[in-house]
Design a protein around this motif. Structure first.
Motif, PDB file in Angstrom:
ATOM      1  N   PHE A   1       0.847  -1.200   0.000  1.00 32.90           N
ATOM      2  CA  PHE A   1       0.000   0.000   0.000  1.00 32.90           C
ATOM      3  C   PHE A   1       0.884   1.252   0.000  1.00 32.90           C
ATOM      4  CE2 PHE A   1      -1.915   3.397   2.595  1.00 32.90           C
ATOM      5  CZ  PHE A   1      -3.016   3.696   1.819  1.00 32.90           C
ATOM      6  N   TYR A   2       1.879   1.279   0.907  1.00 36.44           N
ATOM      7  CA  TYR A   2       2.753   2.459   0.997  1.00 36.44           C
ATOM      8  C   TYR A   2       3.615   2.628  -0.245  1.00 36.44           C
ATOM      9  CZ  TYR A   2       1.311   3.503   5.726  1.00 36.44           C
ATOM     10  OH  TYR A   2       0.555   3.872   6.803  1.00 36.44           O
ATOM     11  N   LEU A   3       4.053   1.498  -0.823  1.00 33.07           N
ATOM     12  CA  LEU A   3       4.875   1.567  -2.034  1.00 33.07           C
ATOM     13  C   LEU A   3       4.092   2.237  -3.165  1.00 33.07           C
ATOM     14  CD1 LEU A   3       7.514   0.845  -3.570  1.00 33.07           C
ATOM     15  CD2 LEU A   3       6.455  -1.316  -4.180  1.00 33.07           C
ATOM     16  N   GLU A   4       2.824   1.825  -3.332  1.00 27.05           N
ATOM     17  CA  GLU A   4       1.986   2.433  -4.384  1.00 27.05           C
ATOM     18  C   GLU A   4       1.888   3.944  -4.186  1.00 27.05           C
ATOM     19  OE1 GLU A   4       1.034   1.125  -7.092  1.00 27.05           O
ATOM     20  OE2 GLU A   4       1.533  -0.944  -6.582  1.00 27.05           O
ATOM     21  N   ARG A   5       1.721   4.359  -2.922  1.00 28.66           N
ATOM     22  CA  ARG A   5       1.614   5.789  -2.627  1.00 28.66           C
ATOM     23  C   ARG A   5       2.937   6.510  -2.964  1.00 28.66           C
ATOM     24  NH1 ARG A   5      -2.720   6.504   1.088  1.00 28.66           N
ATOM     25  NH2 ARG A   5      -2.277   8.734   1.023  1.00 28.66           N
ATOM     26  N   GLU A   6       4.058   5.860  -2.632  1.00 27.01           N
ATOM     27  CA  GLU A   6       5.374   6.467  -2.915  1.00 27.01           C
ATOM     28  C   GLU A   6       5.592   6.619  -4.426  1.00 27.01           C
ATOM     29  OE1 GLU A   6       8.257   3.910  -1.040  1.00 27.01           O
ATOM     30  OE2 GLU A   6       7.261   4.134   0.905  1.00 27.01           O
ATOM     31  N   ILE A   7       5.172   5.589  -5.168  1.00 28.64           N
ATOM     32  CA  ILE A   7       5.335   5.632  -6.631  1.00 28.64           C
ATOM     33  C   ILE A   7       4.513   6.780  -7.212  1.00 28.64           C
ATOM     34  CG2 ILE A   7       4.826   4.378  -8.781  1.00 28.64           C
ATOM     35  CD1 ILE A   7       5.545   1.772  -7.180  1.00 28.64           C
ATOM     36  N   GLU A   8       3.258   6.902  -6.733  1.00 27.50           N
ATOM     37  CA  GLU A   8       2.389   7.997  -7.215  1.00 27.50           C
ATOM     38  C   GLU A   8       3.005   9.353  -6.917  1.00 27.50           C
ATOM     39  OE1 GLU A   8      -1.673   7.794  -5.758  1.00 27.50           O
ATOM     40  OE2 GLU A   8      -1.774   5.703  -6.390  1.00 27.50           O
ATOM     41  N   ARG A   9       3.618   9.458  -5.730  1.00 31.18           N
ATOM     42  CA  ARG A   9       4.133  10.758  -5.301  1.00 31.18           C
ATOM     43  C   ARG A   9       5.493  11.083  -5.941  1.00 31.18           C
ATOM     44  NH1 ARG A   9       5.136   9.956   0.223  1.00 31.18           N
ATOM     45  NH2 ARG A   9       7.304   9.548  -0.338  1.00 31.18           N
ATOM     46  N   ASP A  10       6.410  10.095  -5.927  1.00 32.87           N
ATOM     47  CA  ASP A  10       7.807  10.392  -6.309  1.00 32.87           C
ATOM     48  C   ASP A  10       8.158  10.070  -7.751  1.00 32.87           C
ATOM     49  OD1 ASP A  10       8.204  11.188  -3.691  1.00 32.87           O
ATOM     50  OD2 ASP A  10       8.878   9.205  -3.044  1.00 32.87           O
ATOM     51  N   LEU A  11       7.378   9.188  -8.388  1.00 27.07           N
ATOM     52  CA  LEU A  11       7.753   8.778  -9.745  1.00 27.07           C
ATOM     53  C   LEU A  11       6.733   9.225 -10.789  1.00 27.07           C
ATOM     54  CD1 LEU A  11       9.206   5.198  -9.107  1.00 27.07           C
ATOM     55  CD2 LEU A  11      10.363   7.392  -9.050  1.00 27.07           C
ATOM     56  N   VAL A  12       6.056  10.333 -10.485  1.00 25.57           N
ATOM     57  CA  VAL A  12       5.009  10.816 -11.396  1.00 25.57           C
ATOM     58  C   VAL A  12       5.591  11.180 -12.766  1.00 25.57           C
ATOM     59  CG1 VAL A  12       5.130  13.233 -10.605  1.00 25.57           C
ATOM     60  CG2 VAL A  12       2.982  12.329 -11.511  1.00 25.57           C
ATOM     61  N   GLN A  13       6.880  11.577 -12.799  1.00 27.01           N
ATOM     62  CA  GLN A  13       7.497  11.983 -14.070  1.00 27.01           C
ATOM     63  C   GLN A  13       7.756  10.806 -15.009  1.00 27.01           C
ATOM     64  OE1 GLN A  13       7.558  15.072 -14.654  1.00 27.01           O
ATOM     65  NE2 GLN A  13       7.262  15.812 -12.575  1.00 27.01           N
ATOM     66  N   VAL A  14       7.757   9.572 -14.453  1.00 30.85           N
ATOM     67  CA  VAL A  14       8.063   8.419 -15.305  1.00 30.85           C
ATOM     68  C   VAL A  14       6.929   7.394 -15.291  1.00 30.85           C
ATOM     69  CG1 VAL A  14      10.580   8.563 -15.357  1.00 30.85           C
ATOM     70  CG2 VAL A  14       9.481   7.478 -13.416  1.00 30.85           C
ATOM     71  N   GLN A  15       5.693   7.899 -15.258  1.00 32.16           N
ATOM     72  CA  GLN A  15       4.538   6.982 -15.279  1.00 32.16           C
ATOM     73  C   GLN A  15       4.523   6.141 -16.546  1.00 32.16           C
ATOM     74  OE1 GLN A  15       1.590  10.003 -14.712  1.00 32.16           O
ATOM     75  NE2 GLN A  15       1.086   9.351 -12.647  1.00 32.16           N
ATOM     76  N   TRP A  16       5.217   6.620 -17.571  1.00 27.13           N
ATOM     77  CA  TRP A  16       5.239   5.919 -18.866  1.00 27.13           C
ATOM     78  C   TRP A  16       6.163   4.702 -18.860  1.00 27.13           C
ATOM     79  CZ3 TRP A  16      10.349   6.425 -19.788  1.00 27.13           C
ATOM     80  CH2 TRP A  16      10.985   7.608 -19.370  1.00 27.13           C
ATOM     81  N   ALA A  17       6.983   4.538 -17.812  1.00 28.30           N
ATOM     82  CA  ALA A  17       7.953   3.423 -17.811  1.00 28.30           C
ATOM     83  C   ALA A  17       7.284   2.113 -17.412  1.00 28.30           C
ATOM     84  CB  ALA A  17       9.098   3.736 -16.845  1.00 28.30           C
ATOM     85  N   PRO A  18       7.491   1.021 -18.168  1.00 30.30           N
ATOM     86  CA  PRO A  18       6.921  -0.267 -17.767  1.00 30.30           C
ATOM     87  C   PRO A  18       7.487  -0.684 -16.411  1.00 30.30           C
ATOM     88  CG  PRO A  18       7.972  -0.442 -19.922  1.00 30.30           C
ATOM     89  CD  PRO A  18       8.277   0.913 -19.391  1.00 30.30           C
ATOM     90  N   ARG A  19       6.671  -1.390 -15.661  1.00 32.62           N
ATOM     91  CA  ARG A  19       7.031  -1.744 -14.300  1.00 32.62           C
ATOM     92  C   ARG A  19       6.935  -3.249 -14.134  1.00 32.62           C
ATOM     93  NH1 ARG A  19       3.206   0.228  -9.349  1.00 32.62           N
ATOM     94  NH2 ARG A  19       3.826  -1.587  -8.119  1.00 32.62           N
ATOM     95  N   VAL A  20       7.960  -3.852 -13.545  1.00 29.40           N
ATOM     96  CA  VAL A  20       7.870  -5.289 -13.246  1.00 29.40           C
ATOM     97  C   VAL A  20       8.220  -5.504 -11.779  1.00 29.40           C
ATOM     98  CG1 VAL A  20       8.261  -6.268 -15.549  1.00 29.40           C
ATOM     99  CG2 VAL A  20      10.219  -5.584 -14.203  1.00 29.40           C
ATOM    100  N   ASN A  21       7.476  -6.397 -11.133  1.00 26.73           N
ATOM    101  CA  ASN A  21       7.733  -6.725  -9.731  1.00 26.73           C
ATOM    102  C   ASN A  21       8.444  -8.071  -9.705  1.00 26.73           C
ATOM    103  OD1 ASN A  21       6.164  -4.452  -9.213  1.00 26.73           O
ATOM    104  ND2 ASN A  21       4.285  -5.651  -9.125  1.00 26.73           N
ATOM    105  N   VAL A  22       9.711  -8.067  -9.251  1.00 25.32           N
ATOM    106  CA  VAL A  22      10.497  -9.296  -9.351  1.00 25.32           C
ATOM    107  C   VAL A  22      11.146  -9.660  -8.011  1.00 25.32           C
ATOM    108  CG1 VAL A  22      11.056  -8.912 -11.787  1.00 25.32           C
ATOM    109  CG2 VAL A  22      12.612  -8.060 -10.039  1.00 25.32           C
ATOM    110  N   SER A  23      11.681 -10.866  -7.971  1.00 27.06           N
ATOM    111  CA  SER A  23      12.541 -11.230  -6.856  1.00 27.06           C
ATOM    112  C   SER A  23      13.774 -11.903  -7.445  1.00 27.06           C
ATOM    113  CB  SER A  23      11.837 -12.190  -5.905  1.00 27.06           C
ATOM    114  OG  SER A  23      12.806 -12.766  -5.045  1.00 27.06           O
ATOM    115  N   ALA A  24      14.919 -11.214  -7.309  1.00 24.23           N
ATOM    116  CA  ALA A  24      16.172 -11.766  -7.849  1.00 24.23           C
ATOM    117  C   ALA A  24      16.551 -13.032  -7.090  1.00 24.23           C
ATOM    118  CB  ALA A  24      17.276 -10.727  -7.742  1.00 24.23           C
ATOM    119  N   LYS A  25      16.092 -13.112  -5.849  1.00 25.96           N
ATOM    120  CA  LYS A  25      16.458 -14.258  -5.007  1.00 25.96           C
ATOM    121  C   LYS A  25      15.702 -15.516  -5.421  1.00 25.96           C
ATOM    122  CE  LYS A  25      17.777 -14.534  -0.156  1.00 25.96           C
ATOM    123  NZ  LYS A  25      17.622 -13.850   1.125  1.00 25.96           N
TER     124      LYS A  25
END
Length: 484
Positions: free
Chosen positions: A351-375
């Protein structure tokens, strides 16, 4: 198909170019100016400013770029966020690489200065070597001279802190370095900086070779830079994609000095991954390591076509994350944002991550997003489609006729606000370049930043451009002289 016919007018074919120029002439624009605009802004030549700490490199960089951006403090090794700046002199644009920003640490001053200078020189087309004329040449200078000579790069010698005729004699002693004429300068007061920059332009190439794109063999591996702040999991991700341990992963790290290029099979294709892993803050390497990371990131971006920015999803977004994303955007690369350590997230953190993305990454909303785990390898299969989408956006081109039909509708439905009794209007436009998409709009008056952003948003809604920054420049029609 050969690119010869289009080389002198951007991405426009001959017929499209002729049609476009007729339109421009009709609207009263100067043909030669438009040609210059269409030719575009390829890669800029790079000037590395090198010298030992406290000789005034950052003050000189501020003088060259004409604004106070590099942090200046009266102690050696003050770090900065940015390492390169765009400058212009006598109508020519170039990039200034500031190799300041080092702390003196247990490795000793000479080792640090040499490491930093070597890195800067490696990335540069020419070198500006700064020496404090009042102190003269020390052993460190002698070591730097050897480095510069070995690189074979052209060099201009700057004798800094020459505030008046009395110090000029001290500057003359620097002929002994064997690097040619020392240019006496006071970076602080601007004295002599014009002559110095004239000398710099003589040794800088007009434009360096483009590192990607048309020069590569068709079907050659696409270049992907893996970037992100220290310890975010870049090496682990690279090892996971490669299916084996290619890169040393170490909590302490600082293990890899150079960006490592790896050819990796992924999604049925071969990719070249440029890893900047291992640039982490070592215990005894205080502030210098962050600066080093910025230089490495910048070097990796120069070599890449697409940047995969790795962000640690389990922690709040840091200023360093947004800064690294900005570096990729400013470098004009396609961008994918990969949120790593997704397996460690609970509902609250999501929930907090989504809020941070909306607030801090508004300039790059056009960038594709993937949720991964390198581990665990979770969702790694989504990485390739995201990279391919971003590269496709980066190479998208809209024909001029289609673009102008779109602009006509846009202006009719959403005219520019009236300012000072005037209403500027977009008359026509063209897409002059790709990788990244570059648009030139021709207008009857100045277009406000808010309206430009609106045009960019609508361009994206209409034509996609997923995963790529877009550059929009505006040419305003000169006022036609009225007969009295």
């Amino acid at each position: 198909m050969s690119n010869d016919t289009t080389a002198h007018h951007g991405e426009l074919g001959d017929a499209e170019y002729a049609e476009f120029m007729a339109l421009a002439a009709e609207e009263g624009f100067d043909g030669a100016e438009i040609d210059a605009e269409l030719e575009g802004h390829g890669p800029l030549p790079v000037l590395a400013v090198v010298g030992r700490p406290n000789v005034g490199k950052s003050t000189l960089v501020n003088r060259i770029i004409g604004r106070r951006e590099a942090v200046v403090e009266d102690r050696p090794g003050v770090t900065r966020d940015r390492v390169s700046y765009e400058a212009m002199w006598a109508g020519r644009r170039f990039k200034v690489l500031d190799t300041g920003g080092w702390e003196i640490d247990v490795l000793g001053l000479d080792a640090m200065v040499a490491g930093q200078a070597e890195l800067g020189i490696e990335q540069a087309d020419a070198v500006l070597f700064v020496v404090d004329a009042k102190v003269g040449a020390t052993d460190t200078e002698d070591a730097l001279v050897r480095l510069i000579r070995r690189s074979g790069k052209p060099v201009v010698l700057c004798a800094n802190k020459v505030d008046g005729p009395s110090t000029e004699a001290e500057a003359a002693y620097l002929w002994s370095l064997g690097l040619g004429e020392p240019y006496p300068v006071s970076a602080l007061h601007g004295r002599g900086s014009g002559d110095l920059l004239d000398a710099v332009l003589k040794v800088l190439p007009e434009a360096p070779p483009q590192l990607f794109g048309d020069g590569q063999a068709p079907g050659g591996p696409r270049r992907v830079a893996l970037i992100g702040r220290p310890n975010v999991g870049k090496s682990s991700l690279l090892n996971k994609v490669a299916g084996e341990d290619r890169v040393v992963v170490n909590e302490l790290a600082g293990t890899t000095r150079d960006p490592v290029d790896e050819l990796i099979e992924l999604g049925g294709k071969t990719w070249k991954f440029i890893d900047t892993a291992g640039i982490r803050r070592r215990v005894h390497l205080t502030a210098g390591a962050d600066f080093y990371a910025s230089l490495r990131t910048s070097a990796a971006l120069d070599k890449a076509e697409v940047a995969v920015v790795l962000v640690d999803a389990s922690e709040p977004l840091a200023e360093q994350d947004t800064r690294i994303i900005s570096m990729a955007v400013e470098a004009g690369r396609a961008v994918v944002i990969a949120y790593n350590k997704w397996d460690q997230l609970d509902e609250e953190r999501r929930f907090y991550l989504e809020r941070e993305i909306e607030r801090d990454l508004v300039q790059v909303q056009w960038a594709p997003r993937v949720n991964v785990s390198a581990k665990t390898g979770r969702h790694m299969e989504k990485l390739v489609p995201a990279i391919e989408t971003a590269l496709a956006g980066w190479e998208t081109r809209i024909p001029t006729a289609r673009l102008n039909a779109f602009l006509g509708e846009l202006v009719a439905a959403h005219p520019h606000p009236i300012r000072g009794g005037k209403q500027p209007r977009i008359l026509f436009g063209t897409q002059a370049g790709i990788r990244p998409p570059r648009f030139v709009l021709f207008a009857s008056g100045f277009l406000e930043a808010g309206y430009r952003r609106f045009v960019e948003r609508r361009l994206r809604e209409e034509f996609g451009f997923v995963g790529t920054p877009i550059s929009i420049s505006v040419r305003v029609r000169e006022k036609r002289s009225k007969k009295k």
